[in-house]
Enzyme design. Structure first.
Site, mmCIF file in Angstrom:
data_model
loop_
_atom_site.group_PDB
_atom_site.id
_atom_site.type_symbol
_atom_site.label_atom_id
_atom_site.label_comp_id
_atom_site.label_asym_id
_atom_site.label_seq_id
_atom_site.Cartn_x
_atom_site.Cartn_y
_atom_site.Cartn_z
ATOM 1 N N GLY A 246 -3.532 60.536 41.777
ATOM 2 C CA GLY A 246 -4.733 60.085 41.274
ATOM 3 C C GLY A 246 -5.808 60.453 41.953
ATOM 4 O O GLY A 246 -6.025 60.561 43.201
ATOM 5 N N ARG B 44 -16.266 74.184 54.432
ATOM 6 C CA ARG B 44 -17.290 74.567 55.511
ATOM 7 C C ARG B 44 -16.892 74.314 56.994
ATOM 8 O O ARG B 44 -17.220 75.455 57.795
ATOM 9 C CB ARG B 44 -18.496 73.749 55.262
ATOM 10 C CG ARG B 44 -18.927 73.901 54.049
ATOM 11 C CD ARG B 44 -20.416 73.435 53.520
ATOM 12 N NE ARG B 44 -20.767 73.878 52.425
ATOM 13 C CZ ARG B 44 -22.331 73.755 51.970
ATOM 14 N NH1 ARG B 44 -23.000 72.970 52.698
ATOM 15 N NH2 ARG B 44 -22.538 74.305 50.856
ATOM 16 N N ARG C 5 0.131 65.568 38.323
ATOM 17 C CA ARG C 5 1.472 65.197 38.860
ATOM 18 C C ARG C 5 2.598 66.356 38.306
ATOM 19 O O ARG C 5 2.594 66.674 37.142
ATOM 20 C CB ARG C 5 1.642 63.812 38.366
ATOM 21 C CG ARG C 5 0.775 62.740 38.719
ATOM 22 C CD ARG C 5 1.168 61.321 38.538
ATOM 23 N NE ARG C 5 -0.126 60.463 38.528
ATOM 24 C CZ ARG C 5 -0.306 59.849 39.775
ATOM 25 N NH1 ARG C 5 0.157 60.174 40.734
ATOM 26 N NH2 ARG C 5 -1.559 59.123 39.761
ATOM 27 N N GLY D 1 -2.596 60.780 48.005
ATOM 28 C CA GLY D 1 -1.692 59.544 48.371
ATOM 29 C C GLY D 1 -0.259 59.807 48.769
ATOM 30 O O GLY D 1 0.301 61.092 49.271
ATOM 31 N N ASP D 2 0.354 58.647 48.863
ATOM 32 C CA ASP D 2 1.697 58.816 49.413
ATOM 33 C C ASP D 2 2.825 59.889 48.726
ATOM 34 O O ASP D 2 3.407 60.464 49.594
ATOM 35 C CB ASP D 2 2.302 57.385 49.648
ATOM 36 C CG ASP D 2 2.571 56.960 48.477
ATOM 37 O OD1 ASP D 2 2.140 57.124 47.334
ATOM 38 O OD2 ASP D 2 3.352 55.725 48.382
ATOM 39 N N THR E 45 -6.960 58.145 48.364
ATOM 40 C CA THR E 45 -6.609 57.206 47.157
ATOM 41 C C THR E 45 -7.396 55.842 47.014
ATOM 42 O O THR E 45 -7.685 55.345 48.095
ATOM 43 C CB THR E 45 -4.839 57.060 47.338
ATOM 44 O OG1 THR E 45 -4.851 55.752 46.397
ATOM 45 C CG2 THR E 45 -4.658 56.496 48.807
ATOM 46 N N ASP F 22 -6.306 52.963 46.135
ATOM 47 C CA ASP F 22 -5.414 51.960 46.546
ATOM 48 C C ASP F 22 -5.367 51.486 47.932
ATOM 49 O O ASP F 22 -4.888 50.403 48.196
ATOM 50 C CB ASP F 22 -3.874 52.320 46.117
ATOM 51 C CG ASP F 22 -3.739 52.877 44.831
ATOM 52 O OD1 ASP F 22 -4.544 52.182 43.893
ATOM 53 O OD2 ASP F 22 -2.869 53.501 44.395
ATOM 54 N N ASP G 253 -3.272 52.140 50.248
ATOM 55 C CA ASP G 253 -2.151 51.761 50.540
ATOM 56 C C ASP G 253 -1.318 52.913 51.454
ATOM 57 O O ASP G 253 0.131 52.914 51.341
ATOM 58 C CB ASP G 253 -1.161 51.818 49.123
ATOM 59 C CG ASP G 253 -1.278 52.844 48.268
ATOM 60 O OD1 ASP G 253 -1.926 53.856 48.757
ATOM 61 O OD2 ASP G 253 -0.294 53.048 47.398
ATOM 62 N N ARG H 101 -16.862 29.490 31.505
ATOM 63 C CA ARG H 101 -15.527 30.019 31.173
ATOM 64 C C ARG H 101 -14.831 30.237 32.341
ATOM 65 O O ARG H 101 -15.505 30.814 33.483
ATOM 66 C CB ARG H 101 -15.290 30.828 30.034
ATOM 67 C CG ARG H 101 -15.776 30.502 28.553
ATOM 68 C CD ARG H 101 -15.378 31.542 27.643
ATOM 69 N NE ARG H 101 -15.748 31.154 26.423
ATOM 70 C CZ ARG H 101 -16.409 31.950 25.313
ATOM 71 N NH1 ARG H 101 -16.788 33.143 25.888
ATOM 72 N NH2 ARG H 101 -16.761 31.523 24.276
ATOM 73 N N ARG I 127 -2.028 49.517 42.335
ATOM 74 C CA ARG I 127 -0.312 49.877 42.140
ATOM 75 C C ARG I 127 0.103 48.702 42.819
ATOM 76 O O ARG I 127 0.074 47.575 42.572
ATOM 77 C CB ARG I 127 -0.381 51.281 42.767
ATOM 78 C CG ARG I 127 1.230 51.860 42.176
ATOM 79 C CD ARG I 127 1.235 53.312 42.705
ATOM 80 N NE ARG I 127 1.198 53.446 44.169
ATOM 81 C CZ ARG I 127 1.531 54.493 44.666
ATOM 82 N NH1 ARG I 127 1.911 55.463 44.152
ATOM 83 N NH2 ARG I 127 1.692 54.726 46.107
ATOM 84 N N LYS J 18 -18.242 22.339 38.872
ATOM 85 C CA LYS J 18 -18.249 23.839 38.568
ATOM 86 C C LYS J 18 -17.839 24.266 37.138
ATOM 87 O O LYS J 18 -16.838 23.611 37.132
ATOM 88 C CB LYS J 18 -17.366 24.470 39.794
ATOM 89 C CG LYS J 18 -17.523 25.876 39.746
ATOM 90 C CD LYS J 18 -16.856 26.653 40.903
ATOM 91 C CE LYS J 18 -16.762 28.055 40.971
ATOM 92 N NZ LYS J 18 -18.170 28.676 41.025
ATOM 93 N N LYS J 19 -18.583 24.753 36.647
ATOM 94 C CA LYS J 19 -18.207 25.139 35.127
ATOM 95 C C LYS J 19 -17.887 26.571 34.742
ATOM 96 O O LYS J 19 -17.424 26.994 33.578
ATOM 97 C CB LYS J 19 -19.452 24.720 34.315
ATOM 98 C CG LYS J 19 -19.874 23.237 34.597
ATOM 99 C CD LYS J 19 -21.244 23.135 33.506
ATOM 100 C CE LYS J 19 -21.780 21.827 33.750
ATOM 101 N NZ LYS J 19 -20.468 20.703 33.427
ATOM 102 N N HIS K 29 -9.453 52.544 34.686
ATOM 103 C CA HIS K 29 -9.772 53.618 35.279
ATOM 104 C C HIS K 29 -11.229 53.825 35.501
ATOM 105 O O HIS K 29 -11.548 54.662 36.178
ATOM 106 C CB HIS K 29 -9.329 55.079 34.361
ATOM 107 C CG HIS K 29 -7.708 55.035 34.741
ATOM 108 N ND1 HIS K 29 -6.851 54.295 33.825
ATOM 109 C CD2 HIS K 29 -7.247 55.907 35.318
ATOM 110 C CE1 HIS K 29 -5.609 54.735 34.101
ATOM 111 N NE2 HIS K 29 -5.814 55.531 35.260
#
Length: 319
Positions: free
Chosen positions: A11, A25, A72, A102-103, A125, A127, A129, A162, A171, A213-214, A249
């Site tokens: 990703g 560089r 990938r 990433g991993d 990444t 994430d 992670d 609301r 992930r 609180k609304k 995304h």
């Protein structure tokens, strides 16, 4: 070592371009030729490799995504695919490789070193992670993107009184949800590392309503499940009208923050330094603001854990 190459895999993450720029560089500063591998491991197998110049990486430090593109690659998971990749590296007379990703990308990088090819990983990444590093490239930008979106959602939540459920990426890790939720004062933060009880969330909503609180914001990390499922459970118990926003995304895009640009620049330069010092099986990490190298075995054997003290703090502050 005379020639090195750099690729991005998995990703995309804001700051990858800054890391590419730093590798190129720094490499030329140390007298190396630097090559770019396009489309990750797929491009490596296919020999989609081109020499990069100083000007090639001009005006990219502020751009999101990756100018080398990403993919990938199922073929790279096979022994035959990895042999093809090494053959292409040898064909182009490349002596070392920097893998930004990433991993999953790091697992591939480690397998290249097992075939005798010096490879250094740079954690990129959103994430956050990757074990053994405090931060990964792109995480800070993603959190800021989420915070900006939640700020806008809160305006509408306030106007219509609301409860909004916001589902964020990450992930199997809850770091984006945790940091964004704390930064935005979310009433509840659901992360996969801390199993939640819907009754506790409902109780917090009721308590907030009783004090006047609304509106409320609940952040759900995708590793927990669907934000819609959480909304349905709240509606079933309270009968409240809720709204769900899945950010998706949008969290991967955008211009990297100053933090990510600096982090990527430091990590890219460190990767070149490690290759020049003879290292061949390491990833770059930042710990206590120091950029260091860590053996892949040590890094990948650990299990990522978010900073749970932030989770506890968020619960205290949203009382």
């Amino acid at each position: 070592m005379k020639r090195i190459a750099v690729l991005t895999s998995g990703g995309d993450a804001p700051g990858m371009n800054a890391a590419i720029r730093a590798v190129v560089r720094s490499g030329y500063y140390h007298g190396l030729e630097v090559y770019g591998v396009y489309r990750g491991y797929t491009g490596l197998i296919q020999g989609d490799i081109e020499k990069m110049e100083l000007g090639t990486v001009g005006d990219i430090i502020h751009r999101g995504g990756t100018v080398l593109y990403s993919s990938r690659c199922e073929e790279f998971k096979t022994e035959e695919g990895r042999q093809k990749a090494v053959e292409q590296l040898k064909k182009h007379q490349i002596d070392g490789l920097v893998v930004i990703g990433g991993d999953g990308s790091f697992q591939g990088a480690k397998k290249l070193t097992a075939l005798g090819f010096p490879t250094i990983g740079v954690p990129g990444t959103i994430d956050n992670d990757i074990p053994a590093t405090d931060f990964t490239i792109g995480f800070d930008t993603a959190v800021n993107t989420v915070v900006e979106c939640i700020d806008k959602i809160r305006d509408t939540a306030t106007s219509h009184e609301r409860t909004y459920i916001v589902e964020v990426m990450g992930r199997d890790a809850g770091d984006i949800a945790l940091w964004a939720g704390l930064a935005d004062g979310a009433e509840s933060i659901l992360i996969p590392e801390a199993p939640y009880q819907i009754d506790e969330i409902v109780e917090r909503l009721q308590r907030s309503s009783e004090r006047g609180k609304k509106h409320s914001i609940i952040i759900v990390a995708e590793g927990v499940g669907s934000g819609m499922d959480v909304a349905d459970k709240i509606t079933d118990r309270l009968g409240w009208e809720t709204r769900v926003t899945v950010l998706g995304h949008v969290q991967r895009g955008g211009s990297p923050t100053a933090f990510d640009r600096v982090l990527a620049s430091r990590m890219g330069a460190k990767a070149v330094e490690l290759l020049l010092s003879g290292q061949r099986d390491m990833m770059v990490a930042i710990r206590n603001n120091d950029v260091i190298g860590i053996d892949f075995d040590e890094a990948l054997s650990q299990k990522h854990q978010p900073r749970m003290e932030l989770y506890d703090l968020a619960k205290i502050l949203s009382i």
